[in-house]
Each structure stands twice: as C-alpha cells, then as structure tokens.
Design a protein around this motif. Structure first.
Motif, PDB file in Angstrom:
ATOM      1  N   GLU A  32       0.869  -1.175   0.000  1.00 33.41           N
ATOM      2  CA  GLU A  32       0.000   0.000   0.000  1.00 33.41           C
ATOM      3  C   GLU A  32       0.905   1.225   0.000  1.00 33.41           C
ATOM      4  OE1 GLU A  32      -3.746   1.621   2.687  1.00 33.41           O
ATOM      5  OE2 GLU A  32      -2.519  -0.020   3.415  1.00 33.41           O
ATOM      6  N   ILE A  33       0.583   2.225  -0.825  1.00 30.33           N
ATOM      7  CA  ILE A  33       1.415   3.427  -0.895  1.00 30.33           C
ATOM      8  C   ILE A  33       0.671   4.582  -0.244  1.00 30.33           C
ATOM      9  CG2 ILE A  33       2.487   5.095  -2.447  1.00 30.33           C
ATOM     10  CD1 ILE A  33       2.916   2.704  -4.371  1.00 30.33           C
ATOM     11  N   LEU A  34       1.305   5.208   0.767  1.00 31.92           N
ATOM     12  CA  LEU A  34       0.657   6.304   1.483  1.00 31.92           C
ATOM     13  C   LEU A  34       1.661   7.271   2.077  1.00 31.92           C
ATOM     14  CD1 LEU A  34       0.619   4.957   4.751  1.00 31.92           C
ATOM     15  CD2 LEU A  34      -0.965   3.584   3.473  1.00 31.92           C
ATOM     16  N   LEU A  35       1.140   8.429   2.512  1.00 33.77           N
ATOM     17  CA  LEU A  35       1.983   9.425   3.176  1.00 33.77           C
ATOM     18  C   LEU A  35       2.233   8.986   4.613  1.00 33.77           C
ATOM     19  CD1 LEU A  35       0.868  13.077   2.378  1.00 33.77           C
ATOM     20  CD2 LEU A  35       2.968  11.940   1.752  1.00 33.77           C
ATOM     21  N   ILE A  72       3.060   3.023  -9.339  1.00 32.07           N
ATOM     22  CA  ILE A  72       2.087   3.684  -8.468  1.00 32.07           C
ATOM     23  C   ILE A  72       0.770   3.811  -9.222  1.00 32.07           C
ATOM     24  CG2 ILE A  72       1.594   5.735  -7.094  1.00 32.07           C
ATOM     25  CD1 ILE A  72       4.661   6.161  -7.013  1.00 32.07           C
ATOM     26  N   PRO A  73      -0.296   3.179  -8.692  1.00 27.52           N
ATOM     27  CA  PRO A  73      -1.602   3.239  -9.359  1.00 27.52           C
ATOM     28  C   PRO A  73      -2.149   4.665  -9.438  1.00 27.52           C
ATOM     29  CG  PRO A  73      -1.613   1.618  -7.576  1.00 27.52           C
ATOM     30  CD  PRO A  73      -0.332   2.380  -7.486  1.00 27.52           C
ATOM     31  N   GLU A  74      -2.962   4.916 -10.458  1.00 25.22           N
ATOM     32  CA  GLU A  74      -3.515   6.249 -10.722  1.00 25.22           C
ATOM     33  C   GLU A  74      -4.316   6.797  -9.542  1.00 25.22           C
ATOM     34  OE1 GLU A  74      -3.099   9.312 -12.952  1.00 25.22           O
ATOM     35  OE2 GLU A  74      -2.423   7.414 -13.781  1.00 25.22           O
ATOM     36  N   LEU A  77      -2.009   8.060  -6.892  1.00 21.43           N
ATOM     37  CA  LEU A  77      -1.398   9.335  -7.312  1.00 21.43           C
ATOM     38  C   LEU A  77      -2.349  10.499  -7.076  1.00 21.43           C
ATOM     39  CD1 LEU A  77       0.433   8.436 -10.640  1.00 21.43           C
ATOM     40  CD2 LEU A  77       1.443   8.945  -8.432  1.00 21.43           C
ATOM     41  N   ASP A  78      -3.636  10.290  -7.392  1.00 17.83           N
ATOM     42  CA  ASP A  78      -4.630  11.345  -7.167  1.00 17.83           C
ATOM     43  C   ASP A  78      -4.716  11.700  -5.692  1.00 17.83           C
ATOM     44  OD1 ASP A  78      -5.182  11.377  -9.863  1.00 17.83           O
ATOM     45  OD2 ASP A  78      -6.950  10.101  -9.708  1.00 17.83           O
ATOM     46  N   LYS A  79      -4.742  10.669  -4.845  1.00 24.06           N
ATOM     47  CA  LYS A  79      -4.835  10.879  -3.407  1.00 24.06           C
ATOM     48  C   LYS A  79      -3.616  11.627  -2.884  1.00 24.06           C
ATOM     49  CE  LYS A  79      -4.631   8.029   0.354  1.00 24.06           C
ATOM     50  NZ  LYS A  79      -4.416   6.722   0.836  1.00 24.06           N
ATOM     51  N   LEU A  80      -2.429  11.220  -3.340  1.00 21.10           N
ATOM     52  CA  LEU A  80      -1.197  11.866  -2.895  1.00 21.10           C
ATOM     53  C   LEU A  80      -1.143  13.327  -3.350  1.00 21.10           C
ATOM     54  CD1 LEU A  80       1.547   9.143  -3.484  1.00 21.10           C
ATOM     55  CD2 LEU A  80       0.715   9.991  -1.296  1.00 21.10           C
ATOM     56  N   LYS A  82      -3.610  15.329  -3.875  1.00 18.89           N
ATOM     57  CA  LYS A  82      -4.551  16.096  -3.030  1.00 18.89           C
ATOM     58  C   LYS A  82      -3.889  16.414  -1.686  1.00 18.89           C
ATOM     59  CE  LYS A  82      -9.062  14.747  -4.824  1.00 18.89           C
ATOM     60  NZ  LYS A  82      -8.719  13.653  -5.753  1.00 18.89           N
ATOM     61  N   GLU A  83      -3.182  15.435  -1.129  1.00 21.58           N
ATOM     62  CA  GLU A  83      -2.532  15.638   0.168  1.00 21.58           C
ATOM     63  C   GLU A  83      -1.380  16.636   0.062  1.00 21.58           C
ATOM     64  OE1 GLU A  83      -1.686  12.025   2.384  1.00 21.58           O
ATOM     65  OE2 GLU A  83      -3.496  11.109   1.576  1.00 21.58           O
ATOM     66  N   PHE A  84      -0.786  16.748  -1.130  1.00 26.13           N
ATOM     67  CA  PHE A  84       0.264  17.744  -1.325  1.00 26.13           C
ATOM     68  C   PHE A  84      -0.315  19.115  -1.602  1.00 26.13           C
ATOM     69  CE2 PHE A  84       3.397  14.392  -1.548  1.00 26.13           C
ATOM     70  CZ  PHE A  84       4.533  15.033  -1.085  1.00 26.13           C
ATOM     71  N   GLY A  85      -1.625  19.178  -1.750  1.00 26.66           N
ATOM     72  CA  GLY A  85      -2.281  20.470  -1.869  1.00 26.66           C
ATOM     73  C   GLY A  85      -2.526  20.948  -3.285  1.00 26.66           C
ATOM     74  N   GLU A  86      -2.750  20.023  -4.200  1.00 21.77           N
ATOM     75  CA  GLU A  86      -3.073  20.460  -5.562  1.00 21.77           C
ATOM     76  C   GLU A  86      -4.552  20.741  -5.682  1.00 21.77           C
ATOM     77  OE1 GLU A  86      -2.967  17.899  -9.238  1.00 21.77           O
ATOM     78  OE2 GLU A  86      -1.283  19.245  -9.595  1.00 21.77           O
TER      79      GLU A  86
END
Length: 86
Positions: A32-35, A72-74, A77-80, A82-86
């Motif tokens: 699982e890929i997460l912050l 890294i699944p799409e 990437l979307d979730k990450l 958002k967390e980086f503030g895009e």
C-alpha cells in the motif's frame, strides 16, 4: 560535540535537506502506498519536499517509483497529489 542532523535527498528536485523538512511516502509490506506523517511507519520510504512542484517533478522523472521500487496506481497518485495540496 554537536548532534548530527539526519538529511535525506528529495526524489523530486534532488536536493539534500533536513529530514524533518521533507514528507515521507512509503510502500508498506502490504504494498500500500501512502503518506507517512509520523516518519516512523514500517515500509520502504521516499522523501519529497513539502511542495506540489517537487511532487510533480518526482512523478515526471519517475523518482518516486524508482525509490519505492513499485508502479504507483492512478488512484493513489490522485490521493497523494490532493494531500500535497493540488
């Protein structure tokens, strides 16, 4: 004697920075890929500056995928991003 400050390299811009200034993205043993907000979670880690430009650069140059040794699944990437503030 001065205490050594741990530094890590940003996978986006390639700059060496203080570990606490960077955001850690991990791939857990369950793939699982997460912050990692604590900086202590179990798994393979990659460090990125806490700004959207470095995050985009890390995606463009495949630095994040290379560091985590995984595609890294799409949706992740979307979730990450958002967390980086895009």
């Amino acid at each position: 004697m001065q205490k050594k400050i741990p530094t890590r390299k940003c996978v986006g811009c390639g700059e060496m920075k203080d570990k606490r200034e960077l955001v850690r993205v991990i791939k857990t043993p369950e793939d699982e890929i997460l912050l990692d907000t604590t900086g202590r979670a179990n798994g393979r880690g990659a460090y990125i500056c806490n700004n959207i430009d470095c995050f985009k650069m890390a995606l463009k140059n495949k630095g994040l995928e290379r560091s985590l040794k995984a595609q890294i699944p799409e949706d992740v990437l979307d979730k990450l991003s958002k967390e980086f503030g895009e």
